[in-house]
Design a protein around this motif. Sequence first.
Motif, PDB file in Angstrom:
ATOM      1  N   GLY A  21      41.186  47.182  43.481  1.00 55.07           N
ATOM      2  CA  GLY A  21      42.020  47.341  42.297  1.00 55.07           C
ATOM      3  C   GLY A  21      41.335  46.824  41.042  1.00 55.07           C
ATOM      4  O   GLY A  21      41.389  47.461  39.981  1.00 55.07           O
ATOM      5  N   ILE A  22      40.673  45.673  41.144  1.00 56.59           N
ATOM      6  CA  ILE A  22      39.953  45.115  39.990  1.00 56.59           C
ATOM      7  C   ILE A  22      38.893  46.101  39.503  1.00 56.59           C
ATOM      8  O   ILE A  22      38.768  46.369  38.304  1.00 56.59           O
ATOM      9  N   ARG A  23      38.123  46.632  40.435  1.00 60.07           N
ATOM     10  CA  ARG A  23      37.048  47.574  40.076  1.00 60.07           C
ATOM     11  C   ARG A  23      37.613  48.815  39.379  1.00 60.07           C
ATOM     12  O   ARG A  23      37.120  49.247  38.334  1.00 60.07           O
ATOM     13  N   GLU A  24      38.657  49.383  39.964  1.00 54.93           N
ATOM     14  CA  GLU A  24      39.251  50.601  39.417  1.00 54.93           C
ATOM     15  C   GLU A  24      39.868  50.362  38.031  1.00 54.93           C
ATOM     16  O   GLU A  24      39.680  51.153  37.105  1.00 54.93           O
ATOM     17  N   ILE A  25      40.634  49.274  37.898  1.00 52.97           N
ATOM     18  CA  ILE A  25      41.325  49.002  36.626  1.00 52.97           C
ATOM     19  C   ILE A  25      40.315  48.720  35.525  1.00 52.97           C
ATOM     20  O   ILE A  25      40.457  49.207  34.394  1.00 52.97           O
TER      21      ILE A  25
ATOM     22  N   ALA B  99      47.181  47.341  43.678  1.00 50.42           N
ATOM     23  CA  ALA B  99      47.338  45.971  43.180  1.00 50.42           C
ATOM     24  C   ALA B  99      48.674  45.394  43.652  1.00 50.42           C
ATOM     25  O   ALA B  99      48.770  44.224  44.033  1.00 50.42           O
ATOM     26  N   GLY B 100      49.702  46.249  43.630  1.00 52.06           N
ATOM     27  CA  GLY B 100      51.007  45.814  44.122  1.00 52.06           C
ATOM     28  C   GLY B 100      50.989  45.515  45.604  1.00 52.06           C
ATOM     29  O   GLY B 100      51.608  44.543  46.069  1.00 52.06           O
ATOM     30  N   ILE B 101      50.275  46.331  46.375  1.00 50.90           N
ATOM     31  CA  ILE B 101      50.141  46.078  47.811  1.00 50.90           C
ATOM     32  C   ILE B 101      49.461  44.731  48.033  1.00 50.90           C
ATOM     33  O   ILE B 101      49.838  43.962  48.936  1.00 50.90           O
ATOM     34  N   ALA B 102      48.486  44.407  47.182  1.00 50.11           N
ATOM     35  CA  ALA B 102      47.794  43.122  47.302  1.00 50.11           C
ATOM     36  C   ALA B 102      48.730  41.951  47.025  1.00 50.11           C
ATOM     37  O   ALA B 102      48.813  40.999  47.804  1.00 50.11           O
ATOM     38  N   PHE B 103      49.477  42.021  45.928  1.00 51.42           N
ATOM     39  CA  PHE B 103      50.243  40.826  45.572  1.00 51.42           C
ATOM     40  C   PHE B 103      51.586  40.737  46.276  1.00 51.42           C
ATOM     41  O   PHE B 103      52.153  39.635  46.394  1.00 51.42           O
ATOM     42  N   SER B 104      52.097  41.859  46.776  1.00 50.80           N
ATOM     43  CA  SER B 104      53.381  41.782  47.470  1.00 50.80           C
ATOM     44  C   SER B 104      53.277  40.903  48.707  1.00 50.80           C
ATOM     45  O   SER B 104      54.183  40.130  49.014  1.00 50.80           O
TER      46      SER B 104
ATOM     47  N   ASP C  60      48.801  43.947  33.281  1.00 50.57           N
ATOM     48  CA  ASP C  60      49.669  43.367  34.303  1.00 50.57           C
ATOM     49  C   ASP C  60      49.073  43.636  35.683  1.00 50.57           C
ATOM     50  O   ASP C  60      48.995  42.740  36.540  1.00 50.57           O
ATOM     51  N   ALA C  61      48.627  44.866  35.906  1.00 50.42           N
ATOM     52  CA  ALA C  61      48.047  45.227  37.198  1.00 50.42           C
ATOM     53  C   ALA C  61      46.762  44.450  37.477  1.00 50.42           C
ATOM     54  O   ALA C  61      46.519  44.000  38.610  1.00 50.42           O
ATOM     55  N   LEU C  62      45.919  44.271  36.459  1.00 50.95           N
ATOM     56  CA  LEU C  62      44.699  43.486  36.640  1.00 50.95           C
ATOM     57  C   LEU C  62      45.049  42.044  37.012  1.00 50.95           C
ATOM     58  O   LEU C  62      44.406  41.433  37.888  1.00 50.95           O
ATOM     59  N   THR C  63      46.067  41.504  36.367  1.00 51.37           N
ATOM     60  CA  THR C  63      46.519  40.152  36.676  1.00 51.37           C
ATOM     61  C   THR C  63      47.008  40.061  38.119  1.00 51.37           C
ATOM     62  O   THR C  63      46.730  39.085  38.827  1.00 51.37           O
ATOM     63  N   HIS C  64      47.727  41.089  38.576  1.00 54.17           N
ATOM     64  CA  HIS C  64      48.175  41.110  39.973  1.00 54.17           C
ATOM     65  C   HIS C  64      46.990  40.970  40.926  1.00 54.17           C
ATOM     66  O   HIS C  64      47.043  40.207  41.893  1.00 54.17           O
TER      67      HIS C  64
END
Length: 404
Positions: A217-221, A246-251, A192-196
């Motif tokens: 986030g992509i790199r870390e996940i 990731a949440g900060i990115a998509f929010s 879910d986080a990667l998708t975000h």
Amino acid sequence: MGRFTNPRDLYFGEGARHEVKNLKGKKAIIVSGGHSMRRGGFLQDVQKDLEDAGFEVSLFEGVESDPSIETVMKGAKAMQEFQPDWIIAIGGGSPIDAAKAMWVFYEYPDESFDNIIQPFSFPELRKKAQFCAISSTSGTATEVTAFSVITDYQKGIKYPLADFNITPDVAIVDPELTYSMPQKLCAHTGMDALTHCLEAYVSTCASMFTDANALHGIREIHEWLPKSYAGDHVARQHMHEAQCIAGIAFSSGLLGIVHSMAHKTGAAFSGGHIIHGCANAMYLGKVIQFNSKDARAHERYAYVAKEVLHLPGTTDDQLIDNLIQEIRHMNDQLNIPQGIKNYGEGGVKSDTSIIDYDEFEAKKSEVAKNALLDACTPENPRQPTQEEMEKLLECVYKDEQPDF
């Protein structure tokens, strides 16, 4: 003009949950889910810290997975009776999402659910209470977002509520809450986080501010999710913080049709629930293929493949193909099915799906219509037609790559 909104304060690291002792107020209600936070002693920690800080504390426990409108209204009534000045939500996405929606109806008892399902239409909050979110799973990042997902079980529809008003005032990202997280939950929330990250990066609302978080986030996940799945505590700390950024990115950057389809297929079928994170994992590669017909998205997906994940490929098309294959490889590593046809009970791989194909076909047109109306659809880089959305749904059921 763009907008980038985060909680005022974000506390992270082992033991960060104890920061609640520094909140200022008189009454706090703690909203939690099943029993995992109580079993781990985390609920008691937060309650004691609040009481030591002089708060009168009330508990609202038992929020179910994929919380219902009925639970939201029940919690709002409890808040109206107790009159807290702090709402503390602890647990996974479900109790935090439910508490966000309760907050609205606590402050505005006459508000209607039909009104707030319209994106960015909430009344102004913080007239009565502030909000603190303490996350226990590494995926939804609802502790830092302007989103809440609530299910209308009578209609079989998940509604993503969206408004910057419900961005928490305080977010607490304490990895100790994740150390006992089951493997399957780790897998689903991690994807879910990667998708975000990937949806935020190609969203039409992406900005330099959201891109920075999405790409890291992509790199870390990608690096830490398989290790977190294996139970490594260092990896779980990395994942807990990565899902938060990731949440900060998509929010602020918003999402796309992977989430639209996940929302609208989640509770639509009589055979059982399609778990949100698992749905995203199954649908992500197909949507990347569909979105890559858009020139900007095509360039951005290729950049992720080459510069972030260092995948092979001499052309952008090859890089995107390898990005899709890498997502499939991650699903295999995490024991996640690749399509609904192999979706077993609880999101495990199975030769037979709990979602009957004939029922899926019968409901496909209505599900597609609802997905097009989802709050996550407008910022998708390529806008599907009704026919294309139905074809995409067919692809995610049969595990086929779209060629349209």
